[in-house]
Design a protein around this motif. Sequence first.
Motif, mmCIF file in Angstrom:
data_model
loop_
_atom_site.group_PDB
_atom_site.id
_atom_site.type_symbol
_atom_site.label_atom_id
_atom_site.label_comp_id
_atom_site.label_asym_id
_atom_site.label_seq_id
_atom_site.Cartn_x
_atom_site.Cartn_y
_atom_site.Cartn_z
ATOM 1 N N GLY A 191 0.841 -1.189 0.000
ATOM 2 C CA GLY A 191 0.000 0.000 0.000
ATOM 3 C C GLY A 191 0.881 1.245 0.000
ATOM 4 N N MET A 192 0.246 2.429 0.109
ATOM 5 C CA MET A 192 1.055 3.655 0.174
ATOM 6 C C MET A 192 0.425 4.701 1.079
ATOM 7 N N GLY A 193 1.267 5.487 1.726
ATOM 8 C CA GLY A 193 0.781 6.503 2.639
ATOM 9 C C GLY A 193 1.408 7.855 2.340
ATOM 10 N N MET A 194 0.604 8.745 1.776
ATOM 11 C CA MET A 194 1.089 10.104 1.501
ATOM 12 C C MET A 194 0.207 11.145 2.204
ATOM 13 N N THR A 195 -1.120 10.960 2.095
ATOM 14 C CA THR A 195 -2.065 12.008 2.497
ATOM 15 C C THR A 195 -2.155 12.170 4.014
ATOM 16 N N GLU A 196 -1.973 13.402 4.489
ATOM 17 C CA GLU A 196 -2.164 13.703 5.920
ATOM 18 C C GLU A 196 -3.332 14.658 6.077
ATOM 19 N N GLY A 199 -2.793 18.073 4.536
ATOM 20 C CA GLY A 199 -2.424 18.200 3.125
ATOM 21 C C GLY A 199 -2.371 16.854 2.422
ATOM 22 N N GLY A 200 -3.070 16.790 1.290
ATOM 23 C CA GLY A 200 -3.037 15.579 0.476
ATOM 24 C C GLY A 200 -2.371 15.868 -0.854
ATOM 25 N N SER A 201 -2.970 16.785 -1.622
ATOM 26 C CA SER A 201 -2.358 17.160 -2.899
ATOM 27 C C SER A 201 -0.970 17.745 -2.649
ATOM 28 N N ASP A 202 -0.879 18.574 -1.620
ATOM 29 C CA ASP A 202 0.386 19.245 -1.312
ATOM 30 C C ASP A 202 1.137 18.438 -0.248
ATOM 31 N N PHE A 231 -5.276 5.911 4.282
ATOM 32 C CA PHE A 231 -4.279 4.853 4.220
ATOM 33 C C PHE A 231 -5.049 3.584 3.859
ATOM 34 N N SER A 232 -5.150 3.346 2.538
ATOM 35 C CA SER A 232 -5.996 2.244 2.076
ATOM 36 C C SER A 232 -5.284 0.911 2.201
ATOM 37 N N ALA A 233 -6.090 -0.129 2.296
ATOM 38 C CA ALA A 233 -5.612 -1.511 2.368
ATOM 39 C C ALA A 233 -4.523 -1.687 3.442
ATOM 40 N N ILE A 439 -10.418 11.518 -7.716
ATOM 41 C CA ILE A 439 -9.814 12.088 -6.497
ATOM 42 C C ILE A 439 -8.459 11.433 -6.216
ATOM 43 N N TRP A 440 -8.433 10.114 -6.377
ATOM 44 C CA TRP A 440 -7.232 9.333 -6.085
ATOM 45 C C TRP A 440 -6.030 9.810 -6.887
ATOM 46 N N GLU A 441 -4.876 9.751 -6.272
ATOM 47 C CA GLU A 441 -3.610 9.926 -7.000
ATOM 48 C C GLU A 441 -3.528 11.265 -7.713
ATOM 49 N N GLY A 444 -8.654 16.232 -9.907
ATOM 50 C CA GLY A 444 -8.754 16.845 -11.235
ATOM 51 C C GLY A 444 -7.849 18.049 -11.439
ATOM 52 N N ASN A 445 -7.939 19.011 -10.524
ATOM 53 C CA ASN A 445 -7.128 20.226 -10.707
ATOM 54 C C ASN A 445 -5.631 19.902 -10.681
ATOM 55 N N VAL A 446 -5.288 18.970 -9.817
ATOM 56 C CA VAL A 446 -3.870 18.619 -9.675
ATOM 57 C C VAL A 446 -3.352 18.021 -10.993
HETATM 58 C C1 FAD Z 1 -11.297 6.245 -0.770
HETATM 59 C C2 FAD Z 1 -9.989 6.950 -0.727
HETATM 60 C C3 FAD Z 1 -8.841 6.213 -0.485
HETATM 61 C C4 FAD Z 1 -7.599 6.849 -0.414
HETATM 62 N N1 FAD Z 1 -6.483 6.099 -0.168
HETATM 63 C C5 FAD Z 1 -5.293 6.718 -0.036
HETATM 64 C C6 FAD Z 1 -4.108 5.981 0.276
HETATM 65 O O1 FAD Z 1 -4.121 4.751 0.381
HETATM 66 N N2 FAD Z 1 -2.947 6.650 0.445
HETATM 67 C C7 FAD Z 1 -2.882 7.997 0.314
HETATM 68 O O2 FAD Z 1 -1.803 8.562 0.482
HETATM 69 N N3 FAD Z 1 -3.979 8.735 0.020
HETATM 70 C C8 FAD Z 1 -5.168 8.117 -0.167
HETATM 71 N N4 FAD Z 1 -6.291 8.864 -0.464
HETATM 72 C C9 FAD Z 1 -6.194 10.295 -0.468
HETATM 73 C C10 FAD Z 1 -6.265 10.969 -1.816
HETATM 74 O O3 FAD Z 1 -5.161 10.649 -2.612
HETATM 75 C C11 FAD Z 1 -6.401 12.464 -1.545
HETATM 76 O O4 FAD Z 1 -7.679 12.651 -0.958
HETATM 77 C C12 FAD Z 1 -6.249 13.325 -2.767
HETATM 78 O O5 FAD Z 1 -4.938 13.281 -3.245
HETATM 79 C C13 FAD Z 1 -6.631 14.788 -2.505
HETATM 80 O O6 FAD Z 1 -5.996 15.280 -1.365
HETATM 81 P P1 FAD Z 1 -6.828 15.990 -0.195
HETATM 82 O O7 FAD Z 1 -7.946 15.066 0.188
HETATM 83 O O8 FAD Z 1 -5.906 16.386 0.881
HETATM 84 O O9 FAD Z 1 -7.484 17.243 -0.852
HETATM 85 P P2 FAD Z 1 -6.804 18.685 -1.077
HETATM 86 O O10 FAD Z 1 -5.375 18.530 -1.413
HETATM 87 O O11 FAD Z 1 -7.146 19.572 0.054
HETATM 88 O O12 FAD Z 1 -7.585 19.162 -2.370
HETATM 89 C C14 FAD Z 1 -8.952 19.610 -2.315
HETATM 90 C C15 FAD Z 1 -9.334 20.089 -3.706
HETATM 91 O O13 FAD Z 1 -8.501 21.157 -4.079
HETATM 92 C C16 FAD Z 1 -7.918 20.936 -5.341
HETATM 93 N N5 FAD Z 1 -6.591 21.541 -5.346
HETATM 94 C C17 FAD Z 1 -5.503 21.194 -4.620
HETATM 95 N N6 FAD Z 1 -4.477 22.007 -4.900
HETATM 96 C C18 FAD Z 1 -4.910 22.898 -5.815
HETATM 97 C C19 FAD Z 1 -4.328 24.012 -6.495
HETATM 98 N N7 FAD Z 1 -3.041 24.341 -6.309
HETATM 99 N N8 FAD Z 1 -5.083 24.702 -7.368
HETATM 100 C C20 FAD Z 1 -6.361 24.374 -7.589
HETATM 101 N N9 FAD Z 1 -6.973 23.339 -6.971
HETATM 102 C C21 FAD Z 1 -6.256 22.626 -6.102
HETATM 103 C C22 FAD Z 1 -7.903 19.436 -5.528
HETATM 104 O O14 FAD Z 1 -7.952 19.085 -6.913
HETATM 105 C C23 FAD Z 1 -9.167 19.028 -4.805
HETATM 106 O O15 FAD Z 1 -10.271 19.076 -5.654
HETATM 107 C C24 FAD Z 1 -7.532 8.242 -0.571
HETATM 108 C C25 FAD Z 1 -8.697 8.978 -0.832
HETATM 109 C C26 FAD Z 1 -9.904 8.355 -0.895
HETATM 110 C C27 FAD Z 1 -11.143 9.155 -1.152
#
Ligand code: FAD
Length: 560
Positions: A191-196, A199-202, A231-233, A439-441, A444-446
């Motif tokens: 599995g993988m763990g990035m999102t806190e 901050g997820g995207s960042d 943190f899936s699976a 949303i994953w990985e 859309g905006n990212v």
């Molecule tokens: C069911 C599920 C399972 C998941 N499993 C895992 C996992 O196993 N491991 C893991 O690491 N993560 C996991 N994730 C997390 C997922 O990868 C993140 O939710 C995703 O990357 C978005 O991060 P965030 O939730 O922090 O949203 P944010 O980063 O806060 O983003 C919110 C919104 O803002 C937009 N945005 C962000 N930055 C910008 C910008 N600069 N300009 C314009 N728009 C922007 C994004 O596109 C998004 O629409 C999982 C998510 C879900 C729903």
Amino acid sequence: MSTLETSSRNNITGVRTHQVENQPPPLVDYNVFEADQVMSEAVRREGAEWAVEKISTVGEIAGRRDVIELGRQANENPPKLRTHDRYGNRIDEIEFHPSWHELMRLGVGHELHSLPWRQPQPGAHVARAAAFMCFSQAEAGVGCPISMTYSVVPALRHQPELAEEWEPRILSDTYDPREIPAAEKEGSLFGMGMTEKQGGSDVRANTTIARPINGGGPGAEYEITGHKWFFSAPQCDAFLVLAQAEGGISCFLMPRRLPDGELNHFRLQRLKDKLGNRSNASSEIEFDGAWTRLVGEEGAGVRTIIEMVNHTRLDCSTGSATGMRAGIAQAINHASHRSTFGKLLIDQPLMQNVLADLAVESEAATIGSLRLARAYDEAIAGDDEAQAFKRIANAVLKYWICKRAPWHAVECLESLGGNGYVEESGMPRLYREAPLASIWEGSGNVQCLDVLRAMVKNPDSVQAFFAEVAEASGEPRLDSYVKDLRSDLTDMSGIEARARRLVERMALALQGSLLIRFGDEAVADAFVSSRLCGDWGQAFGTLPAGTDFGRIIERHSVEA
Ligand SMILES: Cc1cc2nc3c(=O)[nH]c(=O)nc-3n(C[C@H](O)[C@H](O)[C@H](O)COP(=O)(O)OP(=O)(O)OC[C@H]3O[C@@H](n4cnc5c(N)ncnc54)[C@H](O)[C@@H]3O)c2cc1C
């Protein structure tokens, strides 16, 4: 015999009120690969002809009534978190329904997590993508650990001794869910763990800290303290996790169990109560000095893990294309057997328009995804042009195909009328799953921002992209569309705010080019008229009236 007795005998429910009529047969016991002309053609075209028998075996399994039933059961009996045993010891285990394990056994047994690494050869990523697409039609949730395990290999190779230790376990085709140290198991999953939370995207906002135990450096031991919000699976045997080391954000391999067999120092807090993807466990986790090893250099965490992310992004596109294929197959099956107002739905002109429009979208998604999978094969084989194309096309297609999936799913659902809104049709599950891949990985905006980044940092990727699109040049409507797009791309003013429209148009240009070259003539014509030339409304079912609906629907129909 009285009329009453006759109607009673004919009624399969045994109740004398009515006979069940005008309902379609269930779409079961068919080979989802053999029934899919678009995929069948694409697999051969993109270099995986050698794997047709293998993909067909997976296609046969995925269409089986009992396997479809496993998918239903796995979703209706979601996983449960068991934090403690009866004596109060932490165990942090996930309890799954037997159907989940059976699906995982099938997926791993057919190398959906490993095929290109076990059999590296031209077309291996295409073959694996096609098999993954077939299997995911039965159940999408197991795709999460399967995809992460497939994707981890290139990232792991940044630390050769760790790859040497873990690859044989990953490449095993035995699914081994036992709670024992990985070294004693017959197969491992990642599995993988990035999102806190913050901050997820960042991911630069990650606050989880890594401290070296014996001096640190690539491959060395570190202790991790902090958390991951998604943190899936978490039942997997190991994870790639990002954390802040002294040298910056870094990538670590964290096994679920320590070499001595004890559980690593983490706590699963709870499982997410998700919209869809309910068969799969997604957790929140806290690390309290968890034992890990550094993969690559300190500070190179994003560069290292991005290799894993890129492969899972491919699966987001193929997964969304899969949902579309599953949806249109159900919609056409229903319309082929359901009459309204004296005619089968499939013969009603307006329903024909809806089905054809959905089929066009599905074909564009499948062709695009498998073309992208070929770029993975070629790039890994050292083809620089393919690498450049993949760099940008991955983000372009991930954005657009995933973005289209929820709209597509809801319209397929509506094609079944009220039945489509009812759980046992399977359409609500498809609908709930649809937004996830976007949303994953990288949401859309990212993805769109990543396309802009590629334009600046890898201008060769833009050239490779347009070279691919130009393979269909000579079709005047495509040529004119591409000319306008190119000119818009040179205008940098407000480009960030315009990124979605630009990336959408890049996706449409690429899908149009692929369909003109390789799609059915009627499908390509409908795509170009509607998506490129604007003869289209804002909902599915608004193709121009002169479209050859019958031919498009026929191409996408399934006979179970
Ligand atoms: C069911 C599920 C399972 C998941 N499993 C895992 C996992 O196993 N491991 C893991 O690491 N993560 C996991 N994730 C997390 C997922 O990868 C993140 O939710 C995703 O990357 C978005 O991060 P965030 O939730 O922090 O949203 P944010 O980063 O806060 O983003 C919110 C919104 O803002 C937009 N945005 C962000 N930055 C910008 C910008 N600069 N300009 C314009 N728009 C922007 C994004 O596109 C998004 O629409 C999982 C998510 C879900 C729903």
